[in-house]
Design an enzyme around this catalytic site. Structure first.
Site, mmCIF file in Angstrom:
data_model
loop_
_atom_site.group_PDB
_atom_site.id
_atom_site.type_symbol
_atom_site.label_atom_id
_atom_site.label_comp_id
_atom_site.label_asym_id
_atom_site.label_seq_id
_atom_site.Cartn_x
_atom_site.Cartn_y
_atom_site.Cartn_z
ATOM 1 N N ASP A 69 0.852 -1.182 0.000
ATOM 2 C CA ASP A 69 0.000 0.000 0.000
ATOM 3 C C ASP A 69 0.882 1.224 0.000
ATOM 4 O O ASP A 69 1.905 1.253 0.678
ATOM 5 C CB ASP A 69 -0.876 0.009 1.256
ATOM 6 C CG ASP A 69 -2.091 -0.881 1.076
ATOM 7 O OD1 ASP A 69 -2.628 -0.886 -0.046
ATOM 8 O OD2 ASP A 69 -2.470 -1.566 2.044
ATOM 9 N N PHE A 75 -12.160 25.374 7.446
ATOM 10 C CA PHE A 75 -12.499 24.852 6.119
ATOM 11 C C PHE A 75 -13.991 24.531 6.077
ATOM 12 O O PHE A 75 -14.512 23.874 6.974
ATOM 13 C CB PHE A 75 -11.673 23.579 5.867
ATOM 14 C CG PHE A 75 -11.915 22.952 4.535
ATOM 15 C CD1 PHE A 75 -11.164 23.355 3.427
ATOM 16 C CD2 PHE A 75 -12.868 21.961 4.357
ATOM 17 C CE1 PHE A 75 -11.363 22.774 2.194
ATOM 18 C CE2 PHE A 75 -13.090 21.389 3.121
ATOM 19 C CZ PHE A 75 -12.329 21.783 2.031
ATOM 20 N N ASP A 121 -4.944 -4.345 6.675
ATOM 21 C CA ASP A 121 -5.499 -4.208 8.016
ATOM 22 C C ASP A 121 -7.020 -4.125 8.019
ATOM 23 O O ASP A 121 -7.661 -4.512 8.968
ATOM 24 C CB ASP A 121 -4.892 -3.007 8.733
ATOM 25 C CG ASP A 121 -5.022 -1.729 7.933
ATOM 26 O OD1 ASP A 121 -5.622 -1.776 6.834
ATOM 27 O OD2 ASP A 121 -4.521 -0.694 8.385
ATOM 28 N N ASP A 144 -9.785 -5.662 3.179
ATOM 29 C CA ASP A 144 -8.561 -6.316 2.701
ATOM 30 C C ASP A 144 -8.650 -7.829 2.836
ATOM 31 O O ASP A 144 -7.855 -8.556 2.242
ATOM 32 C CB ASP A 144 -7.339 -5.864 3.518
ATOM 33 C CG ASP A 144 -6.880 -4.479 3.122
ATOM 34 O OD1 ASP A 144 -7.119 -4.108 1.955
ATOM 35 O OD2 ASP A 144 -6.285 -3.788 3.962
#
Lengths: 687, 563
Positions: free
Chosen positions: A313, A383, A524, A528
């Site tokens: 990854d 934001f 994890d 997956d």
């Protein structure tokens, strides 16, 4: 769990005791090579006792038979010792793990609900799918999946890492291990396995060696060694009639004694590798747990050595977790310090790692002093989804940062002009895979701060080493292909998969496997799990979900995805150690033939003295020296078996050449020197 | 100097001939013939239909074992009966002009097993025992069939290595038909004609009575020799028409035929090595194995040649030793070609001789013995040489593969426990037979106490005999009377297990390998071509022999050499 790299006195002492316990025939029979030595020891002992009563075998003296017997017993004991030593270390690790398995109190719940009825039970009473509550300060009674709550958990008992970790319901950090402690808040957990079946229980059993099964490769090697032993047994056994026939026909000398034949057999049989074979396997598992990776089977460790594709990854493995500010690009007629200060202020209230990285870049590059906000009117602008910008109003000025399009809208709304040059620069840096953020002061554009993925230090060298070993690295990322390509090039991976979805990972693994590759990956998340289950070597992060851990065949207690490469190395090292010691063991036979054969037949054919190239003093000393060398080489190689041979990333052919010279040629020559030295020590005669 | 040149030319020509022939062999295994031989397609199909096999039918390894064992059992029974009743076969005057009686049961059994297993150990003198019918129709046919069976098993192993995720290893009957029709028969035909042109005889005449110049009445044995001789060499059989084998001028008339005979022994085994590389689509594998075979052969040839060239230790003064040790050698050929011939026929499982191994110097005689004891893998018997060598290759790959840190794999096929069982079975059965057989022979004094030679030479003779039988070579060191009940039966058992004790595990190995997936090669894969691997392979071939036989050799030729 931190492993002890050194051996305590206790482990040594226990290993000695164990090496006698292991003389039990039922233990011995599991190792065919050493079993034959064991039988040979008994046989020579019987001959020795017989010789004391005057029942003499050929021309061997009782003293000679005694010493042969002693050294044969030593050979067996030393083999037992090496195995016990490796097991001892595993047991010590297991004991540490087991400490976390103490009985603790658990609060079982009728329903997964904060207000449900609680029932206080012992942790061993918890069964799969029970639900329990755990409060701050208490130990988690069993492995499970968090159903509700978020808490910080001290997992140092398992990982050895003192910093607490956050565990929460849902998402990829929802699993907890029994024996770890909740530091704050509380959790509702569903038990994932019955007592004794838990993840840690299986690990303990494996590390301890109690449930260790021979790996496929170990089985194949055992067959080879057993066959070699059998044929050498026949070689030595048939030598008796050969010798008797020769003596009768020629009328010279005496037939060989059975004690010398047993000695010859033990020397020829691949005892060195036979004695150390299980040690190597156990030590391999130990080395893996030494880097805080627990494998569910020895098979998985071995498969790791065969892996030739690594799926990695991007985030967390190849790059640091977050994008970082890497560069300021000034707009026309703006001073760099002005931009840096603008960037600093616009990010001052931004608590995200990206925001922090802008502050630190500004400080690092332009020594921007922390502005004093005392008495001045300041207001943080967070934001929002509408403005898509964040910043700070300070001292009457508005500092903002945001994506090009959003800032342009804001500036034009104030009647300002967005400089074309800045726009081009922003586009250029976006094309390179970076994220440009435009900084402005009111309606004036100051420039751009470029956020980039930062590739971890040393990762390029690591990939280059893997490439040399014939292992392909593949980066998996959700980024667009452009960004992915840039990072792939920078990190030096062989290939990448951009805009990857979890199902793409699975498809990719299948594709590689169908082409005959062995694929390793780390993961994890629950999403997956299918890919982990499909991969040949799947390292689940300990911080990951229960599903991921169940799907994988290894768990990394440190949750460090980069560790995959170390796992591969351990797997390879284990096989290399086996192969090298096998080669060494067989190569040794040449010198042993030169030592023993002339000694056996000298009386019949004096001409064979020419083969005594080592000039060993007497036939007895020659045979004894060979037997002693054969016994002593075992403890001499125990450290090698435990640590594994030195392995640097190399291509197969370089590795083969190196190990052939070291263990093949070395194994050929060393016993000549060793046997000669022992002979000198035994007889005091050099020539 | 001439000998060295001869040696060099020998291998250059061999390579030049084996390379294109290998291409042809690959074609025969894979697809069937092309060119002129296509005309035989109807014959092929007719014969295959006779066996009850439909086109495209393939067999798994157990069916292979079944077919092979059934055919072999039938052949042993048929040969035994035809020899036992050779005086009862019709048309005696034509096919048995010397009126030889039936062959005794034990000798018939030994001979039957011997020819069916491609050993061609002969406990008889052909010209004094066998009718023309027995020579041609009984033993001659076995020369073709036993050679073809070895080649077929090799083809199955090659398919097992190359194919993936299948059980099918081709069809035994189809292979047998094709190998005979497109390979053994056409070459033998041309070869026989060449031999007759050089002076080898081919007739059915009664033996010729004649009076020598000295006035003695003698008998000159005749017969259909050339047709037998071609397949004897080509199929690495080695069973001579005459007792003197290739030392007899009717079998081996000229120095040219002597060269051609040695050449023809290596021709098929060498071409199979090249066919192998073509079929598995990796010609580098061929060159590695071919190089290893030549290197090994040279390792044995140099000491043998030098040892024969030097005057022997027992050299009697007053005799001219300048041409080397000529005792027991054909003066027509001299030391060099004689040594080459005997090494070639012991390296392969041929076992034909044109000089007496018994009269070689100790070291010179040890080399043919060693060539047999390395397991007949230096070119080896037709088919059996390559499958034997591939078993050693797999063994080498296993240990070498471990040393590079990967589960050992050969051409992408991982070697597991089952494979290893079959590999060690194939590699250790012959040493087992040799050692136990020799031990039994010495232990119970089966050997007549008045053996012509004392130890250590006498021991070498026994050791050699068992090595030759167990490895299906068939040559004898001589000095041992094998035509006793005892040796005939022991020999039959040894030859049987020496042949099928290897073939069965090889077929099982083939079947198991065929079922596997192929893993991709990378830099981390042990390359099975190139110098490093080849050197390792040479060591392994030596090692297998050295570990098993050094003690025995120390009591035989080594002790003799050091006396």
């Amino acid at each position: 769990m931190k492993t002890k790299s050194h051996f305590t006195k206790e482990i040594f002492w226990n290993a000695w005791v164990q090496s006698f316990v292991k003389l039990n025939p039922r233990t011995q029979i599991r190792n065919p090579v050493m079993f034959t030595v064991w039988v040979g020891s008994i046989l020579t002992t019987v001959f020795w006792i017989a010789s004391l009563f005057g029942v003499s075998d050929s021309n061997a003296g009782s003293g000679f038979i005694f010493w042969v017997a002693v050294w044969l017993w030593f050979t067996v004991l030393l083999s037992n010792f090496s195995e016990a030593l490796a097991e001892g270390r595993g047991k010590a690790q297991a004991a540490e793990l087991r400490k976390t398995r103490n009985e603790v109190k658990a609060y079982r719940l009728k329903t997964p609900d904060w207000n449900a009825v609680q029932e206080s039970v012992g942790s061993s009473a918890l069964r799969k799918d029970d639900v329990f509550l755990v409060e701050a300060g208490s130990f988690i009674p069993a492995d499970g999946e968090i159903l509700a709550g978020v808490a910080s958990v001290d997992e140092s008992a398992v990982t050895g890492e003192s910093a607490p970790v956050i565990r929460e319901a849902g998402g990829d950090r929802s699993s907890v291990n029994g024996g770890t402690r909740v530091l704050s808040d509380r959790l509702i957990v569903r038990v994932s396995s019955d007592p004794g079946q838990g993840f840690l229980d299986r690990m303990i059993a494996l590390v301890e060696g109690t449930s260790r099964k021979k790996t496929p490769n170990e089985i194949a090697l055992t067959i080879l060694l057993a066959a070699l032993t059998l044929i050498l047994l026949i070689v030595t056994a048939t030598l008796l009639p050969f010798s008797q026939y020769t003596v009768t026909q020629s009328g010279a000398g005496k037939a060989v004694s059975i004690a010398s034949l047993v000695a010859l057999f033990v020397c020829l049989a691949p005892t060195t590798i036979g004695a150390l074979l299980s040690t190597i396997g156990i030590a391999g598992m130990n080395r893996l747990s030494g880097v805080n990776v627990l494998a569910t089977s020895g098979r998985a460790v071995e498969a790791a050595g065969d892996v030739d594709v690594l799926l990695l990854d991007k985030t967390g493995t190849i790059t640091l977790g977050n994008r970082m500010a890497s560069e300021f690009i000034v707009a026309p007629s703006v001073e760099p310090t002005e931009l840096a200060l603008g960037g600093y202020l616009a990010s001052w209230a931004d608590e995200t790692p990206e925001g922090r990285s802008i502050l630190s870049l500004a400080k690092r590059q332009f020594q921007i002093p922390s502005p004093s906000f005392e008495g001045k009117n300041h207001k943080a602008i967070p934001f929002t989804a509408r403005t898509r910008m964040s910043g700070l109003d300070w001292n009457g000025k508005s500092y903002r940062k945001g994506a090009t399009a959003s800032v342009q809208v804001w500036i034009e709304a104030q009647g300002g002009q967005f400089p074309e040059q800045v726009k081009t620069q922003a586009e250029a840096s976006a094309r390179k895979g970076s994220t440009p953020l435009v900084i402005c002061e009111n309606a004036r554009v100051l420039g751009i701060v470029v956020l980039k993925d930062i590739v971890k230090d040393g990762i390029q060298e690591r990939f280059a080493a893997l490439r040399q070993m014939g292992i392909k690295t593949l980066m998996i990322t959700g980024d667009n292909p452009l960004t992915a390509a840039t990072i792939a090039a920078e990190a030096g991976v062989d290939d990448y998969l951009a805009e990857a979805k979890p199902e793409d990972k699975l498809a990719l693994i299948r594709k590689y496997q169908s082409e005959g590759h062995l694929v390793a990956m780390t993961g994890d998340g629950t999403n997956d799990a299918p890919a982990l289950a499909q991969a040949d070597v799947a390292v689940a992060m300990n911080s990951g979900t229960q599903a991921a851990k169940e799907a994988g065949n290894m768990v990394d207690l440190d949750s460090n995805p980069t560790k995959l490469t170390e796992v591969v190395l351990v797997g390879k090292q284990m096989l290399i150690t086996r192969g090298s010691l096998t080669t060494f063991s067989i190569a040794n036979d040449v010198a042993k033939y030169f030592a023993i054969l002339p000694a056996l037949f000298l009386v019949t054919y004096p001409g064979l003295a020419a083969l005594n190239v080592m000039h060993l003093a007497t036939p007895e000393s020659a045979i004894l020296s060979a037997v002693i060398f054969n016994a002593l080489i075992i403890p001499a190689l125990i450290p090698l078996a435990l640590k594994g041979v030195v392995y640097k990333a190399q291509s197969a052919i370089q590795l083969l050449r190196k190990n052939l010279v070291l263990y093949g040629l070395g194994g050929l020559l060393l016993p000549f020197v060793g046997i000669k030295l022992i002979d000198i020590l035994l007889t005091g005669k050099v020539f | 100097m001439n000998d060295v040149l001869n040696y060099f030319v020998f291998f250059v020509l061999l390579t030049l001939a084996a390379w294109p022939l290998g291409r042809w062999v690959a074609r025969v295994f894979e697809a069937g013939p092309e060119g002129v031989l296509k005309a035989f397609r109807p014959v092929e199909h007719g014969l295959i239909r006779l066996t009850g096999v439909k086109p495209g039918d393939e067999m798994d390894w157990k069916q292979w074992v079944g077919a092979l064992m059934m055919l072999s059992a039938v052949k042993i029974a048929v040969v035994f009966l035809l020899l036992f009743f050779q005086d009862k076969v019709p048309f005696q005057s034509l096919i048995n002009p010397q009126n030889f009686p039936g062959v005794p049961w034990d000798l018939a059994l030994n001979t039957a097993v011997s020819f069916v297993t491609n050993t061609n150990w002969q406990n008889y003198g052909g010209e004094a025992t066998m009718s023309y019918f027995s020579q041609m129709a009984v033993l001659g046919v076995q020369n073709f069939l036993s050679a073809a069976a070895g080649i077929a098993v090799m083809a199955a192993l090659i398919r097992g290595i190359f194919r993936r995720e299948t059980k099918a290893l081709g069809n035994f009957w189809v292979d047998m038909v094709r190998i005979n029709l497109y390979l053994l028969l056409p070459i033998s035909l041309v070869y026989s004609l060449l031999l007759t042109a050089q002076g080898a005889i081919q007739n059915f005449s009664p033996y010729l009575n004649f009076t020598t110049l000295a006035g003695a009445k003698e008998v000159l044995p005749l017969g259909p020799v050339a047709s037998q001789e071609a397949i004897k060499m080509l199929g690495t059989n080695g069973g001579g028409f005459f007792n003197a084998n290739s030392a007899h001028p009717f079998e081996n008339p000229t120095a040219f035929t002597n060269f051609v005979q040695a050449f023809s022994v290596f021709l098929l085994p060498a071409s199979f090595v090249f066919a192998y590389g073509r079929i598995v689509k990796d010609k580098r594998q061929s060159w590695a194995i071919y190089g290893v075979m030549i290197a090994l052969f040279t390792c044995f040839a140099i000491p043998a040649y030098l040892s024969e060239l030097a005057p022997p230790a027992h050299a009697v003064a007053g005799i001219d030793w300048s041409a080397g040790n000529l005792e027991g050698k054909e003066t027509r050929f001299g030391v060099g070609p004689s040594v080459l011939f005997n090494l070639v026929t012991t390296a392969t499982s041929c076992g034909a001789v044109d000089a007496m191994n018994d009269s070689f110097t100790p070291i010179g005689g040890m080399m043919p013995l060693l060539l047999i004891q390395v397991g007949e893998v230096v070119f080896g018997g037709v088919g059996s040489g390559l499958y034997g060598m591939l078993a050693v290759v797999l063994l080498t790959v296993f240990v070498g593969g471990l040393m590079v840190g990967r589960t050992p794999e050969y051409l992408g096929k991982k070697i597991d426990g089952f494979d290893m069982k079959m590999i060690v079975a194939a590699v250790t059965i012959t040493p087992f037979l040799i050692l136990v057989g020799t031990a039994a022979a010495t232990l119970w004094h089966w050997v007549p106490s008045d053996m012509s030679n004392p130890v250590p030479h006498g021991f070498t003779e026994i050791f050699y005999a068992l090595s030759s039988m167990a490895n299906n070579n068939g040559s004898a060191f001589a000095g041992l009377n094998g035509n006793t009940h005892f040796w005939n039966v022991t020999g039959a058992v040894t030859m049987f297990f020496g042949r099928f004790g290897v073939m069965v595990p090889i077929l099982a190995l083939a079947g198991h390998l065929a079922g596997k997936k192929v893993s991709a090669a990378s830099l981390g894969t042990l390359p099975t071509h190139g110098v490093t691997f080849s050197v390792l392979l040479v060591f392994f071939v030596f090692l297998v022999a050295a570990l098993n036989f050094i003690p025995g050799l120390a009591l035989g030729p080594i002790a003799e050499a050091l006396q």
